[in-house]
Scaffold this motif. Structure first.
Motif, PDB file in Angstrom:
ATOM      1  N   ARG A   1       0.929 -10.060  16.393  1.00  0.00           N
ATOM      2  CA  ARG A   1       2.364 -10.002  16.068  1.00  0.00           C
ATOM      3  C   ARG A   1       2.632  -9.007  14.956  1.00  0.00           C
TER       4      ARG A   1
ATOM      5  N   LEU B   1       5.024  -5.229  14.992  1.00  0.00           N
ATOM      6  CA  LEU B   1       6.268  -5.113  14.220  1.00  0.00           C
ATOM      7  C   LEU B   1       6.788  -3.680  14.305  1.00  0.00           C
TER       8      LEU B   1
ATOM      9  N   PHE C   1       8.888  -3.789   7.078  1.00  0.00           N
ATOM     10  CA  PHE C   1       8.747  -5.174   6.647  1.00  0.00           C
ATOM     11  C   PHE C   1       8.104  -5.251   5.267  1.00  0.00           C
TER      12      PHE C   1
ATOM     13  N   CYS D   1      11.796 -14.984   0.501  1.00  0.00           N
ATOM     14  CA  CYS D   1      11.916 -14.861   1.958  1.00  0.00           C
ATOM     15  C   CYS D   1      13.340 -15.175   2.419  1.00  0.00           C
TER      16      CYS D   1
ATOM     17  N   GLU E   1      15.647 -12.605   4.414  1.00  0.00           N
ATOM     18  CA  GLU E   1      16.231 -12.986   5.699  1.00  0.00           C
ATOM     19  C   GLU E   1      17.744 -12.765   5.664  1.00  0.00           C
TER      20      GLU E   1
ATOM     21  N   ASP F   1      12.643  -7.867   7.698  1.00  0.00           N
ATOM     22  CA  ASP F   1      11.451  -8.528   8.222  1.00  0.00           C
ATOM     23  C   ASP F   1      10.443  -8.746   7.118  1.00  0.00           C
ATOM     24  N   PHE F   2       9.648  -9.791   7.259  1.00  0.00           N
ATOM     25  CA  PHE F   2       8.573 -10.016   6.316  1.00  0.00           C
ATOM     26  C   PHE F   2       7.416 -10.741   6.981  1.00  0.00           C
ATOM     27  N   VAL F   3       6.243 -10.621   6.356  1.00  0.00           N
ATOM     28  CA  VAL F   3       5.031 -11.287   6.824  1.00  0.00           C
ATOM     29  C   VAL F   3       4.531 -12.111   5.646  1.00  0.00           C
TER      30      VAL F   3
ATOM     31  N   TYR G   1      14.433 -20.303   9.779  1.00  0.00           N
ATOM     32  CA  TYR G   1      14.798 -18.886   9.724  1.00  0.00           C
ATOM     33  C   TYR G   1      15.372 -18.482  11.076  1.00  0.00           C
TER      34      TYR G   1
ATOM     35  N   SER H   1      14.825 -15.840  12.809  1.00  0.00           N
ATOM     36  CA  SER H   1      13.803 -15.367  13.739  1.00  0.00           C
ATOM     37  C   SER H   1      12.458 -15.867  13.254  1.00  0.00           C
ATOM     38  N   ASP H   2      11.452 -15.741  14.130  1.00  0.00           N
ATOM     39  CA  ASP H   2      10.120 -16.238  13.796  1.00  0.00           C
ATOM     40  C   ASP H   2       9.376 -15.173  13.006  1.00  0.00           C
ATOM     41  N   HIS H   3       8.980 -15.506  11.788  1.00  0.00           N
ATOM     42  CA  HIS H   3       8.269 -14.516  10.999  1.00  0.00           C
ATOM     43  C   HIS H   3       6.787 -14.838  10.995  1.00  0.00           C
TER      44      HIS H   3
END
Lengths: 589, 128
Positions: free
Chosen positions: A148, A152, A156, A170, A174, A179-181, A198, A200-202
């Motif tokens: 994943r 990206l 991010f 985070c 958001e 985007d972030f990891v 959130y 979206s799924d991070h």
């Protein structure tokens, strides 16, 4: 020879940093520390597969040896036997093919059924056991995570440490649609990320940020990675992250949290962009609130989450005798700041019982236990009702009673950290504006705050950067070739130019130089960039103005221009007859 | 002694010897090439291939490749035999037999490479 492919990076070109300690370019390691899931399956399935194959082989061989019946005395050929065993072993059969069997053959087929069922169930059980195996699941999770991250597509931020500060950061990221990891040693915190609601799924993974290979898997070597935040509560881990970034990807921005001066110094050696010590900052902000209340108010407003109300002025914050009741490095840091601002400060240990606040003007309850802080603050309020009371809040558990107590100031270390980190990541121009606010004198700050509030209202504005170039503002550039377009023109509503949009121009960047709060009469040039603060809808309207010739023309001159080509030609012809000039006949670039 | 190596060596050698035994004899004489020998060669080769699954070393990968080649060739030989014996109206002629045996001989070559690899691995083995 250098690898030519390395020069063709997709993202923004790497900034050369003179302060990197890197001597040799080394690729960011990214190999998984555990084994590949596919290899694990193959390894574990060896025995079951051999058992299944052996059973089938033995049964086929045996069937081909069984004597036939009286009507069909020939034995089954090897292929016929294989055929019969195939369907019998896999489906428990559907008849006797190619002809009715002899009793010997039937006995053998019966044996086959039981033997093959046992072999199948054994291998199925092995496969199911593998699926519940910890190592296997972890390696699956790791593979999914790294896949994943690799996929990206947009820039991010890599956040190491998902505690209170990490979570606050985070949420703000958001909020800005970025985007972030996430990396954190604690598995439950990573699960919280997944369940955190959130939009979206991070991607998140439970591993220590100390391992550079893990950082590599989490996207340190990714072209789209733009910043790294080291927010764990362990200074050494944060230092190790700063170190890895400085040596492996020196062009990335790195912000670290640190509560120890020695470690902070070591982080500076590795050229961390920002090292935030929340304890130290709190003292500085408190002094600022005392000495320059307007500047403090404006800066904290600009740093608060989107939609926050304008903060109140801190009341009865005055010069005089201050009492700080704190243990650990917090007390030391705050006392240093207050003393350097010329205050008379007394530091007491919470272990010595209730502090004496008679004759004091301010009291800071800064122990590591929230309960002790509340008790001390309550005692101080009983003793002296006019006192300025600041309380340090270490966890969110006691938030409600603390809010009910309503101290003059609440210090949440993680929140402070998150706000600063996010403000810095948002954009360099946005942070430069806040920095400017922090360093200007109080009158200027107060005046600017009134201007901003008059323009955009008293909720924290959104910030946007507008680039005046052919990709981001084609219509505005076409207009600017022949006529003057000012900052103030852009802020007009294209529906009614006498209405001003709820947008405030904060910074004008021209040829790398920043002008803060440019006056509306300032003419714009090609290549300028504007940092705007404002309401989201109004910013969108302003952005659309930049793309439509008729809108630009209207806001700048008040002339209504037809949008369709035929009507524009007609209009132009009429204007030419009247002797007025128009730019629209000029061919587009 | 490593049990894994024993089992593995056993199956690799058995695969090669069975294959060799089947190929031995006049190429087009069906009486000299017993179908059970071919059958056993196919089965043992499949098992030898499975035993190489999940071996991440370089030599393990080459082992897997050679075994796959041998297995596939032997399966093709068995398919040709089935075609000749059961489908072709002419039955199992000398030409068919020659084709079956030559394909199996190709598999034998792959099996020999497998043995060479096994020997190389054994000779270069060092306990570090």
């Amino acid at each position: 020879m250098a690898n030519l492919l390395q020069l063709l990076r997709r993202g923004k070109p790497a900034r050369i940093r003179p302060d990197s300690l890197r001597r040799i370019r080394v690729e960011v390691p990214a190999e998984p520390p555990t084994t590949d899931a596919a290899f694990l399956v193959l390894r574990r399935m060896r025995t079951p597969l051999v058992v299944v194959v052996s059973v089938f082989a033995a049964m086929t061989f045996g069937l081909s040896l069984m004597p036939g019946s009286v009507e069909n005395p020939e034995r089954l050929s090897v292929f016929d036997s294989f055929y019969v065993i195939s369907y019998t072993g896999l489906t428990i059969g559907y008849g006797e093919v190619p002809h009715a069997f002899s009793y010997a053959q039937r006995i053998w087929v019966t044996l086959t059924i039981y033997a093959s069922v046992i072999a199948w169930s054994y291998s199925l059980a092995a496969l199911l056991g593998l699926a519940s195996d910890h190592t296997f699941r972890q390696s699956i999770a790791l593979q999914r995570f790294s896949r994943r991250v690799r996929r990206l597509q947009s820039p991010f931020v890599l956040v190491v440490g998902y505690g209170q500060a990490g979570e606050a950061v985070c949420r703000s990221l958001e909020d800005q649609g970025r985007d972030f990891v996430v990396l954190d040693v604690d598995q439950t915190r990573i699960q919280q990320l997944a369940l955190g609601g959130y939009s979206s799924d991070h991607p998140g993974y439970a591993a220590s940020g100390r391992d550079p290979r893990v950082l590599g898997l989490a996207g340190l070597g990714h072209d789209m990675c733009e910043a790294v935040l080291a927010l764990t509560d362990d200074d050494e881990t944060n230092l190790s992250v700063v170190m890895s970034v400085n040596l492996l990807r020196p062009e990335l921005m790195v912000i670290a949290r640190c509560s120890d001066r020695e470690k902070a110094q070591q982080m500076h050696d590795f050229a961390a962009d920002v090292v935030i010590n929340p304890f130290d900052r709190y003292g500085a902000y408190l002094v600022m609130a005392l000495r320059r209340p307007s500047g403090f108010r404006l800066a904290s407003w600009l740093m608060s989450p989107r939609g926050s109300e304008l903060p109140d002025r801190l009341e009865h914050l005055t010069d005089g005798h201050w009492v700080v009741c704190a243990d650990g490095s917090f007390g030391f840091e705050v006392v240093r700041d207050l003393e350097s601002a010329g205050l008379d400060v007394l530091l007491v240990d919470p272990a010595d019982g209730r502090p004496d606040v008679s004759g004091a003007v301010g009291f800071i309850a800064g122990a590591e236990s929230d309960i002790v802080n509340m008790a001390n603050a309550a005692h101080a309020r009983i003793e002296n009702d006019e006192l300025f009371i600041a309380v340090r809040q270490n966890s969110t558990v006691n938030e409600a009673p603390l809010r009910a107590f309503d101290p003059d100031s609440v210090f949440v270390p993680t929140e402070l950290l998150a706000r600063e980190a996010v403000a810095r990541i948002t954009s360099p121009n946005y942070w430069s504006f806040i920095d400017h606010v922090l360093h200007e004198d109080d009158e200027w700050d107060s005046q600017i705050m009134d201007e901003i509030v008059a323009a955009v209202g008293d909720e924290t504005p959104v910030s946007t950067k507008v680039d005046l170039d052919y990709t981001h503002a084609p219509a505005a550039l076409r207009f600017m070739q022949t006529e003057k377009l000012t900052v103030g023109d852009l802020l007009r509503d294209p529906d009614d130019r006498s209405v001003r949009l709820a947008v405030y121009p904060a910074v004008l960047v021209r040829l790398g130089r920043r002008t803060f709060t440019p006056p509306p009469r300032t003419p714009l040039q090609e290549g300028d960039a504007l940092l705007l603060l404002g309401r989201e809808d109004d910013l969108a309207v302003l952005q659309s103005t930049l793309f439509h010739d008729s809108a630009v023309e209207y806001v700048a001159t008040g002339r209504d221009v037809a949008t369709a080509w035929v009507f524009r030609q007609l209009q132009e012809w009429r204007w030419r007859r009247r002797g007025s000039r128009s730019r629209l006949s000029r061919p587009d670039r | 002694m490593n049990l894994e190596k024993v089992v593995f060596g056993f199956f690799v050698l058995l695969a090669a010897t069975l294959n060799f035994g089947y190929v031995l004899g006049d190429i087009d004489n069906p009486r000299l090439h017993n179908v059970y020998e071919l059958y056993a060669a196919v089965v043992v080769n499949i098992i030898a291939t499975i035993l190489k699954f999940g071996d991440r070393t370089q030599i393990g990968a080459v082992h897997l490749a050679t075994s796959l080649v041998a297995t596939i060739q032997l399966i093709i030989a068995a398919l040709v035999w089935i075609w000749a014996r059961h489908i072709d109206p002419a039955g199992l002629t000398g030409e068919h037999m020659a084709s079956v045996v030559s394909i199996a001989a190709g598999a034998l070559l792959a099996n020999i490479v497998s043995i060479v690899l096994l020997v190389v691995e054994t000779v270069s083995y060092r306990r570090r």
